[in-house]
Design a protein around this motif. Structure first.
Motif, PDB file in Angstrom:
ATOM      1  N   ARG A 147       0.872  -1.154   0.125  1.00  0.00           N
ATOM      2  CA  ARG A 147      -0.017  -0.166  -0.039  1.00  0.00           C
ATOM      3  C   ARG A 147       0.981   1.257  -0.054  1.00  0.00           C
ATOM      4  O   ARG A 147       0.634   2.176  -0.772  1.00  0.00           O
ATOM      5  CB  ARG A 147      -0.998   0.071   1.240  1.00  0.00           C
ATOM      6  N   ALA A 148       1.899   1.398   0.814  1.00  0.00           N
ATOM      7  CA  ALA A 148       2.677   2.525   0.865  1.00  0.00           C
ATOM      8  C   ALA A 148       3.429   2.731  -0.393  1.00  0.00           C
ATOM      9  O   ALA A 148       3.495   3.850  -0.875  1.00  0.00           O
ATOM     10  CB  ALA A 148       3.849   2.296   2.112  1.00  0.00           C
ATOM     11  N   VAL A 149       3.991   1.618  -1.027  1.00  0.00           N
ATOM     12  CA  VAL A 149       4.544   1.750  -2.339  1.00  0.00           C
ATOM     13  C   VAL A 149       3.559   2.293  -3.533  1.00  0.00           C
ATOM     14  O   VAL A 149       4.026   3.112  -4.153  1.00  0.00           O
ATOM     15  CB  VAL A 149       5.338   0.577  -2.830  1.00  0.00           C
ATOM     16  N   ALA A 150       2.646   1.815  -3.382  1.00  0.00           N
ATOM     17  CA  ALA A 150       1.461   2.215  -4.445  1.00  0.00           C
ATOM     18  C   ALA A 150       1.126   3.613  -4.453  1.00  0.00           C
ATOM     19  O   ALA A 150       0.702   4.481  -5.216  1.00  0.00           O
ATOM     20  CB  ALA A 150       0.327   1.331  -4.498  1.00  0.00           C
ATOM     21  N   VAL A 155       9.428   6.123  -4.519  1.00  0.00           N
ATOM     22  CA  VAL A 155      10.037   5.140  -3.481  1.00  0.00           C
ATOM     23  C   VAL A 155      11.425   4.980  -3.835  1.00  0.00           C
ATOM     24  O   VAL A 155      12.246   4.926  -2.935  1.00  0.00           O
ATOM     25  CB  VAL A 155       9.378   3.807  -3.675  1.00  0.00           C
ATOM     26  N   ASP A 156      11.870   4.804  -5.177  1.00  0.00           N
ATOM     27  CA  ASP A 156      13.175   4.765  -5.304  1.00  0.00           C
ATOM     28  C   ASP A 156      13.933   5.720  -4.784  1.00  0.00           C
ATOM     29  O   ASP A 156      15.331   5.782  -4.603  1.00  0.00           O
ATOM     30  CB  ASP A 156      13.219   4.293  -6.978  1.00  0.00           C
ATOM     31  N   GLY A 157      13.552   6.907  -4.763  1.00  0.00           N
ATOM     32  CA  GLY A 157      14.256   8.138  -4.427  1.00  0.00           C
ATOM     33  C   GLY A 157      14.634   8.249  -2.943  1.00  0.00           C
ATOM     34  O   GLY A 157      15.427   9.259  -2.518  1.00  0.00           O
ATOM     35  N   ILE A 158      13.784   7.416  -2.124  1.00  0.00           N
ATOM     36  CA  ILE A 158      13.800   7.698  -0.637  1.00  0.00           C
ATOM     37  C   ILE A 158      15.354   7.341  -0.034  1.00  0.00           C
ATOM     38  O   ILE A 158      15.641   8.127   0.651  1.00  0.00           O
ATOM     39  CB  ILE A 158      12.952   6.558   0.050  1.00  0.00           C
ATOM     40  N   PRO A 159      16.248   6.177  -0.541  1.00  0.00           N
ATOM     41  CA  PRO A 159      17.387   6.252   0.022  1.00  0.00           C
ATOM     42  C   PRO A 159      18.392   7.176  -0.152  1.00  0.00           C
ATOM     43  O   PRO A 159      18.884   7.789   0.717  1.00  0.00           O
ATOM     44  CB  PRO A 159      17.961   4.760  -0.553  1.00  0.00           C
TER      45      PRO A 159
END
Length: 183
Positions: A147-150, A155-159
């Protein structure tokens, strides 16, 4: 040695000040606000007892509705002080997840006072993103992750964003947010 209530409070402070306060996990604020993050402390003094504690926590998650308990942070203050030992313990955790049929239902993520990403120097500021006051095991429901990823646009930019955020902290901010690293 600190008592379990004090350890749990240290983990709560880290969660609120570092993880949520620095927005390292954009998905943690809402479950924390709603009281859906369980913080537990185990007295396990060996790996077998720690696996049993993890099993108990996973069983508690299985028995609870996500609306009541979405995720658990399990602190293990009595063992795995050495990061390499802690990191190797995750091999057992992976086997354990498969054996109990929890693979694909739950993930276990790690945080440690000496956390070190592969191929980084021990003092690399990026390691702060996963440094916690105690060895921690984050038991996460896969459905929460999905759910969070959707619902999150990058999401890929978080790190990279997290590494930039902790790298920008000055010395006073680091000492305030990570007092256990400057003991």
């Amino acid at each position: 040695m600190n008592d379990n209530a004090e350890i749990a409070q240290q983990v709560r402070r880290w969660l609120e000040d570092v993880v949520i306060g620095l927005n390292l996990c954009p998905f943690a604020h809402q479950p924390n606000k709603l009281g859906r993050i369980r913080i537990a402390v185990t007295d396990a003094a060996d790996e077998e007892a720690l696996l049993e504690a993890l099993q108990e926590e996973m069983s508690l998650l299985d028995a609870s509705a996500e609306e009541d308990t979405e995720t658990t942070l399990l602190a293990a203050p009595h063992l795995l002080d050495d990061f390499d030992d802690y990191n190797q313990f995750f091999d057992l955790v992976d086997i354990w997840l498969r054996e109990f049929g929890w693979e694909g239902t739950y993930q276990v993520a790690g945080f440690h006072p000496d956390y070190r990403f592969a191929e980084t120097a021990a003092d690399d500021p990026g390691n702060l993103t996963n440094r916690s006051p105690w060895p921690l095991f984050h038991l996460i429901r896969e459905s929460s992750i999905d759910r969070a990823v959707a619902s999150y646009p990058d999401v890929d930019g978080i790190p990279a964003r997290n590494i930039a955020r902790v790298s920008a902290l000055d010395g006073d901010e680091r000492r305030r947010l990570f007092p256990y690293l400057f003991g």
